[in-house]
Design a protein around this motif. Sequence first.
Motif, PDB file in Angstrom:
ATOM      1  N   TYR A 133       0.809  -1.214   0.000  1.00  0.00           N
ATOM      2  CA  TYR A 133       0.000   0.000   0.000  1.00  0.00           C
ATOM      3  C   TYR A 133       0.848   1.272   0.000  1.00  0.00           C
ATOM      4  CZ  TYR A 133      -4.095  -2.882   1.277  1.00  0.00           C
ATOM      5  OH  TYR A 133      -5.120  -3.799   1.289  1.00  0.00           O
ATOM      6  N   LEU A 134       1.796   1.351   0.931  1.00  0.00           N
ATOM      7  CA  LEU A 134       2.565   2.583   1.084  1.00  0.00           C
ATOM      8  C   LEU A 134       3.455   2.846  -0.132  1.00  0.00           C
ATOM      9  CD1 LEU A 134       3.333   5.010   2.784  1.00  0.00           C
ATOM     10  CD2 LEU A 134       5.019   3.593   3.967  1.00  0.00           C
ATOM     11  N   THR A 135       4.169   1.824  -0.593  1.00  0.00           N
ATOM     12  CA  THR A 135       5.064   1.993  -1.741  1.00  0.00           C
ATOM     13  C   THR A 135       4.293   2.400  -2.989  1.00  0.00           C
ATOM     14  OG1 THR A 135       6.540   0.308  -0.827  1.00  0.00           O
ATOM     15  CG2 THR A 135       6.842   0.879  -3.134  1.00  0.00           C
ATOM     16  N   ALA A 136       3.139   1.787  -3.190  1.00  0.00           N
ATOM     17  CA  ALA A 136       2.315   2.118  -4.358  1.00  0.00           C
ATOM     18  C   ALA A 136       1.811   3.558  -4.274  1.00  0.00           C
ATOM     19  CB  ALA A 136       1.143   1.150  -4.463  1.00  0.00           C
ATOM     20  N   ALA A 137       1.377   3.974  -3.090  1.00  0.00           N
ATOM     21  CA  ALA A 137       0.892   5.349  -2.924  1.00  0.00           C
ATOM     22  C   ALA A 137       2.016   6.360  -3.145  1.00  0.00           C
ATOM     23  CB  ALA A 137       0.297   5.512  -1.527  1.00  0.00           C
ATOM     24  N   GLN A 138       3.214   6.035  -2.660  1.00  0.00           N
ATOM     25  CA  GLN A 138       4.364   6.924  -2.865  1.00  0.00           C
ATOM     26  C   GLN A 138       4.688   7.057  -4.350  1.00  0.00           C
ATOM     27  OE1 GLN A 138       7.100   4.796  -0.346  1.00  0.00           O
ATOM     28  NE2 GLN A 138       6.929   6.288   1.321  1.00  0.00           N
ATOM     29  N   TYR A 139       4.579   5.965  -5.095  1.00  0.00           N
ATOM     30  CA  TYR A 139       4.846   6.041  -6.531  1.00  0.00           C
ATOM     31  C   TYR A 139       3.826   6.939  -7.219  1.00  0.00           C
ATOM     32  CZ  TYR A 139       5.889   4.994 -11.340  1.00  0.00           C
ATOM     33  OH  TYR A 139       6.227   5.131 -12.672  1.00  0.00           O
ATOM     34  N   TYR A 140       2.566   6.804  -6.851  1.00  0.00           N
ATOM     35  CA  TYR A 140       1.540   7.654  -7.447  1.00  0.00           C
ATOM     36  C   TYR A 140       1.852   9.123  -7.188  1.00  0.00           C
ATOM     37  CZ  TYR A 140      -2.132   4.689  -9.394  1.00  0.00           C
ATOM     38  OH  TYR A 140      -2.847   3.855 -10.220  1.00  0.00           O
ATOM     39  N   TYR A 141       2.306   9.429  -5.979  1.00  0.00           N
ATOM     40  CA  TYR A 141       2.629  10.818  -5.633  1.00  0.00           C
ATOM     41  C   TYR A 141       3.851  11.301  -6.422  1.00  0.00           C
ATOM     42  CZ  TYR A 141       3.929  14.944  -2.939  1.00  0.00           C
ATOM     43  OH  TYR A 141       4.259  16.222  -2.575  1.00  0.00           O
ATOM     44  N   ASN A 142       4.930  10.543  -6.354  1.00  0.00           N
ATOM     45  CA  ASN A 142       6.203  10.979  -6.950  1.00  0.00           C
ATOM     46  C   ASN A 142       6.172  11.016  -8.470  1.00  0.00           C
ATOM     47  OD1 ASN A 142       7.609  11.377  -4.492  1.00  0.00           O
ATOM     48  ND2 ASN A 142       7.956   9.170  -4.314  1.00  0.00           N
ATOM     49  N   SER A 143       5.342  10.204  -9.096  1.00  0.00           N
ATOM     50  CA  SER A 143       5.272  10.177 -10.558  1.00  0.00           C
ATOM     51  C   SER A 143       4.139  11.050 -11.096  1.00  0.00           C
ATOM     52  CB  SER A 143       5.108   8.740 -11.060  1.00  0.00           C
ATOM     53  OG  SER A 143       3.906   8.165 -10.559  1.00  0.00           O
ATOM     54  N   ASN A 144       3.494  11.808 -10.197  1.00  0.00           N
ATOM     55  CA  ASN A 144       2.449  12.759 -10.610  1.00  0.00           C
ATOM     56  C   ASN A 144       1.332  12.103 -11.410  1.00  0.00           C
ATOM     57  OD1 ASN A 144       3.755  15.131  -9.473  1.00  0.00           O
ATOM     58  ND2 ASN A 144       5.231  14.961 -11.149  1.00  0.00           N
ATOM     59  N   GLN A 145       0.815  10.994 -10.888  1.00  0.00           N
ATOM     60  CA  GLN A 145      -0.311  10.355 -11.541  1.00  0.00           C
ATOM     61  C   GLN A 145      -1.522  11.288 -11.517  1.00  0.00           C
ATOM     62  OE1 GLN A 145      -0.144   7.296 -13.165  1.00  0.00           O
ATOM     63  NE2 GLN A 145       2.036   7.607 -12.724  1.00  0.00           N
ATOM     64  N   PRO A 146      -2.279  11.347 -12.605  1.00  0.00           N
ATOM     65  CA  PRO A 146      -3.390  12.304 -12.677  1.00  0.00           C
ATOM     66  C   PRO A 146      -4.520  12.029 -11.698  1.00  0.00           C
ATOM     67  CG  PRO A 146      -3.383  10.835 -14.589  1.00  0.00           C
ATOM     68  CD  PRO A 146      -2.108  10.591 -13.852  1.00  0.00           C
ATOM     69  N   ASP A 147      -4.738  10.772 -11.369  1.00  0.00           N
ATOM     70  CA  ASP A 147      -5.817  10.417 -10.440  1.00  0.00           C
ATOM     71  C   ASP A 147      -5.201   9.792  -9.181  1.00  0.00           C
ATOM     72  OD1 ASP A 147      -8.130   9.749  -9.152  1.00  0.00           O
ATOM     73  OD2 ASP A 147      -8.713   8.152 -10.546  1.00  0.00           O
ATOM     74  N   LEU A 148      -5.257  10.528  -8.074  1.00  0.00           N
ATOM     75  CA  LEU A 148      -4.661  10.064  -6.823  1.00  0.00           C
ATOM     76  C   LEU A 148      -5.642   9.282  -5.952  1.00  0.00           C
ATOM     77  CD1 LEU A 148      -2.610  13.260  -5.865  1.00  0.00           C
ATOM     78  CD2 LEU A 148      -1.816  11.218  -7.064  1.00  0.00           C
ATOM     79  N   THR A 149      -6.864   9.100  -6.432  1.00  0.00           N
ATOM     80  CA  THR A 149      -7.885   8.406  -5.638  1.00  0.00           C
ATOM     81  C   THR A 149      -7.460   6.992  -5.227  1.00  0.00           C
ATOM     82  OG1 THR A 149      -9.599   9.688  -6.782  1.00  0.00           O
ATOM     83  CG2 THR A 149     -10.318   7.735  -5.565  1.00  0.00           C
ATOM     84  N   PRO A 150      -6.926   6.174  -6.158  1.00  0.00           N
ATOM     85  CA  PRO A 150      -6.492   4.830  -5.732  1.00  0.00           C
ATOM     86  C   PRO A 150      -5.441   4.878  -4.628  1.00  0.00           C
ATOM     87  CG  PRO A 150      -6.575   4.970  -8.123  1.00  0.00           C
ATOM     88  CD  PRO A 150      -6.733   6.361  -7.613  1.00  0.00           C
ATOM     89  N   ALA A 151      -4.503   5.826  -4.709  1.00  0.00           N
ATOM     90  CA  ALA A 151      -3.439   5.919  -3.714  1.00  0.00           C
ATOM     91  C   ALA A 151      -4.006   6.250  -2.336  1.00  0.00           C
ATOM     92  CB  ALA A 151      -2.419   6.965  -4.132  1.00  0.00           C
ATOM     93  N   LEU A 152      -4.985   7.153  -2.276  1.00  0.00           N
ATOM     94  CA  LEU A 152      -5.614   7.478  -0.993  1.00  0.00           C
ATOM     95  C   LEU A 152      -6.362   6.274  -0.439  1.00  0.00           C
ATOM     96  CD1 LEU A 152      -6.847  11.067  -1.851  1.00  0.00           C
ATOM     97  CD2 LEU A 152      -5.268  10.465  -0.006  1.00  0.00           C
ATOM     98  N   GLY A 153      -6.984   5.505  -1.329  1.00  0.00           N
ATOM     99  CA  GLY A 153      -7.667   4.282  -0.886  1.00  0.00           C
ATOM    100  C   GLY A 153      -6.700   3.268  -0.296  1.00  0.00           C
ATOM    101  N   TRP A 154      -5.529   3.137  -0.901  1.00  0.00           N
ATOM    102  CA  TRP A 154      -4.528   2.201  -0.380  1.00  0.00           C
ATOM    103  C   TRP A 154      -4.042   2.631   1.008  1.00  0.00           C
ATOM    104  CZ3 TRP A 154      -1.799   2.883  -5.674  1.00  0.00           C
ATOM    105  CH2 TRP A 154      -2.476   2.118  -6.644  1.00  0.00           C
ATOM    106  N   LEU A 155      -3.824   3.939   1.170  1.00  0.00           N
ATOM    107  CA  LEU A 155      -3.356   4.426   2.466  1.00  0.00           C
ATOM    108  C   LEU A 155      -4.436   4.253   3.532  1.00  0.00           C
ATOM    109  CD1 LEU A 155      -1.404   7.629   1.392  1.00  0.00           C
ATOM    110  CD2 LEU A 155      -0.453   5.483   2.244  1.00  0.00           C
ATOM    111  N   ASP A 156      -5.693   4.464   3.183  1.00  0.00           N
ATOM    112  CA  ASP A 156      -6.774   4.232   4.142  1.00  0.00           C
ATOM    113  C   ASP A 156      -6.826   2.759   4.548  1.00  0.00           C
ATOM    114  OD1 ASP A 156      -7.610   6.852   4.347  1.00  0.00           O
ATOM    115  OD2 ASP A 156      -9.093   6.680   2.739  1.00  0.00           O
ATOM    116  N   ALA A 157      -6.599   1.860   3.574  1.00  0.00           N
ATOM    117  CA  ALA A 157      -6.572   0.424   3.879  1.00  0.00           C
ATOM    118  C   ALA A 157      -5.401   0.087   4.798  1.00  0.00           C
ATOM    119  CB  ALA A 157      -6.490  -0.386   2.590  1.00  0.00           C
ATOM    120  N   ALA A 158      -4.230   0.708   4.534  1.00  0.00           N
ATOM    121  CA  ALA A 158      -3.059   0.473   5.383  1.00  0.00           C
ATOM    122  C   ALA A 158      -3.313   0.981   6.797  1.00  0.00           C
ATOM    123  CB  ALA A 158      -1.839   1.170   4.785  1.00  0.00           C
TER     124      ALA A 158
END
Length: 288
Positions: A199-224
Amino acid sequence: MTIPYPLALAGLALLLAPAAQAQTKLTIPQPSPTVKMREAFSTSFVELNYSRPSLKGRVAFGGLVPYGQVWRLGANTVTKIRFGEEVKLAGQTVPAGTYALLAIPGKADWTFILNRDTAQWGAYSYQQSLDVVRLSAKATKLAASQETMLLSLENVRPAAADLLLTWERTQVALPLLANPDPLVLAQIQEAMKGDKKPYLTAAQYYYNSNQPDLTPALGWLDAAIQAKPSYSAYYWKAKLLQKQGKKQEAATAANQSLELVKTDQNEVAKAEYTRLNQQLLAEVGGRK
């Protein structure tokens, strides 16, 4: 019986030959040292294998290395470069693989060549028909002279770098680009099917690579956080919310991270995450 003198000499030579062949091999300094380097780049690596000639009072370009002729880009056997994934070099697509790397130096304009024949010695058996791609680049003049030729990756970013040649007072750069998104996003999708979800590594990648939709990353962090609240998960949730422009929600997550980090026994981690959260709060207008 007396053995004729010429025959005696021949016999002595035969006796001495094995001794001469068995003499100790000397280890001496290489005039042009061999370099084998492998550097992490994007989701894989770049490898360089070449020999480094030195000036030793000579003129490199226009002298030792003639202008307008194919050069091995080093000494001894041809220089080799290997890419662990498809890249773009000076704007040209290059598939993953190993290539001979040669060059045609010019006073201002250079041509670099990726060639399929990686076993050639120097450029003596170079065949243009085996070229994969030719690349153009401009040479720049350095203020100070470089005694020994250097090939290196510089200005390295997650998916970009410069392949530099530096020798004498000449430097030539080839921009190197990768596109790791399809590879990483496919890895994330597959990993989220497993029991240990990153969860955390995937969310960090979404942030650092400027993915246009951050919703999945926030969902992963909420799950973590639901599985096990941690100051690192709350901090990265705050970072993602800040990037979305949700300042109040980002401040709330940062304060939750600060509360959790107070109990950490690792003083270094405690100090670092306290500093990071306080900085984020200052940026979003929350309390320090």
